[in-house]
Each structure stands twice: as C-alpha cells, then as structure tokens.
Design a protein around this motif. Structure first.
Motif, short mmCIF file in Angstrom:
data_model
loop_
_atom_site.label_atom_id
_atom_site.label_comp_id
_atom_site.label_asym_id
_atom_site.label_seq_id
_atom_site.Cartn_x
_atom_site.Cartn_y
_atom_site.Cartn_z
N ALA A 120 1.19 -1.38 0.12
CA ALA A 120 0.00 -0.43 0.23
C ALA A 120 1.00 1.27 0.09
N ALA A 146 -6.76 -1.20 2.42
CA ALA A 146 -6.64 -0.02 1.94
C ALA A 146 -6.91 0.20 0.70
N LEU A 148 -6.99 1.41 -3.32
CA LEU A 148 -6.07 2.15 -4.50
C LEU A 148 -6.47 2.03 -6.19
N LEU A 164 -3.79 6.48 -3.63
CA LEU A 164 -4.63 6.26 -2.17
C LEU A 164 -5.84 7.09 -1.96
N TYR A 167 -8.71 3.99 3.00
CA TYR A 167 -8.02 3.22 4.37
C TYR A 167 -9.38 3.10 4.97
#
Length: 172
Positions: A120, A146, A148, A164, A167
């Motif tokens: 991540a 996470a 992405l 990102l 989260y």
C-alpha cells in the motif's frame, strides 16, 4: 483495451488470528477475527466497488477472513487462492498483480503483513484527503484495508503509480 476507467486495487489484511500450536500457515482466526471480518466486508460493500477478482493467500486465516467478508458483498467475485501471497514481499505481490488479465478492473488481494502494508505504501504515489495520514497513524492492523486507484494495464503496476483513495481499519 481502453484503460479510461481507473482500476481499483483493495489490499486487505486478514482478520485477527489465533496462536494455537500449529504451523503458521494453519493458524485459524481468533474470536475477534471472526467478529471483525464481516464488519470489514460491510465496509468493503459500502465502497460500492464490484470486484471482478479476489486473490487470496492459501493460509487458513486469510481464507476464513475472506469467507466471512465476502458474504457481506452484493456480488461474489471469482476467487483465486494464490500460494505466492503467503509471506510475500511487496515486490512479490507486485509480480502477482502484473500477471492479472486486463479484463479484471477491480481486484481485492487478501494477504498478510508486512507485505500488504508495504505494498500500500509503495504503490501510493499520492493520496486523497486524509487517507495516508489515517493509514500512517493506524498502521495496518488485522482486518484493515487500503483502496487504491490506478490508471493503466496490470503489467504497468509499479511503485508510485496509484492513488490511495481510502483506508479503513476496525476500531481497537
């Protein structure tokens, strides 16, 4: 194939494991893990992502985590149990992602630390809002994930290419 629509990669750490006298690969989920995995599944459902593919480590704790989490999703993706995810480094996980077919738009990888957290951090060249700050503050505890976003073909996944975008980690 056009890659105009971003790909999404979710890196999902297995839920809390127990420590019985068994080999590491055979460790099951602890009671806390059995409670947190469905909660993580509901949070994954809240993202609105329809996963095309799930890549899951062959370890018992990752398989149990995914079995509990996927029940909370509105669509069950094809699941591939991949031995290379167990004890994988971020570089080894990138190699797994590089082999994915371009037809897969949204992929979830269920794995282990430190590889998942490291991946991540390595992939995220940028971050939306406070996602990176939250990940840095919490680390990557059991059942965390996470999210992405990446523009490109799977063969092009490399350090710094993704954003990102979210989260999440269970509360302690």
């Amino acid at each position: 194939m056009s890659v105009a629509e971003p790909r999404r990669i979710v890196l999902f750490r297995h839920a809390k494991a127990d420590w019985p006298q068994v080999p590491d690969h055979e460790r099951p989920l602890a009671e806390r893990g059995r409670m947190d995995a469905p909660v993580a599944g509901r949070k994954l459902a809240d993202t609105g992502i329809t996963f095309d593919l799930a890549l899951c480590s062959t370890a018992i704790r990752t398989r149990e985590t995914w079995k509990l989490a996927v029940q909370e999703l509105p669509h069950r993706p094809k699941t591939v149990y991949e031995e290379r995810i167990y004890e994988a480094s971020p570089g080894e996980l990138i190699a797994v992602l590089n082999e994915l077919p371009d037809e897969a738009r949204n992929v979830i990888l269920i794995g282990h630390n430190p590889g998942v957290h490291g991946l991540a951090e390595i992939l995220a060249g940028s971050a939306a809002g406070d996602a990176r700050a939250r990940m840095n503050r919490r680390g990557f505890p059991a059942a965390a994930f996470a999210l992405l976003s990446y523009d490109g073909h799977w063969k092009g996944v490399e350090p710094g290419v993704a954003t990102l975008t979210d989260y999440w980690a269970p509360s302690e």
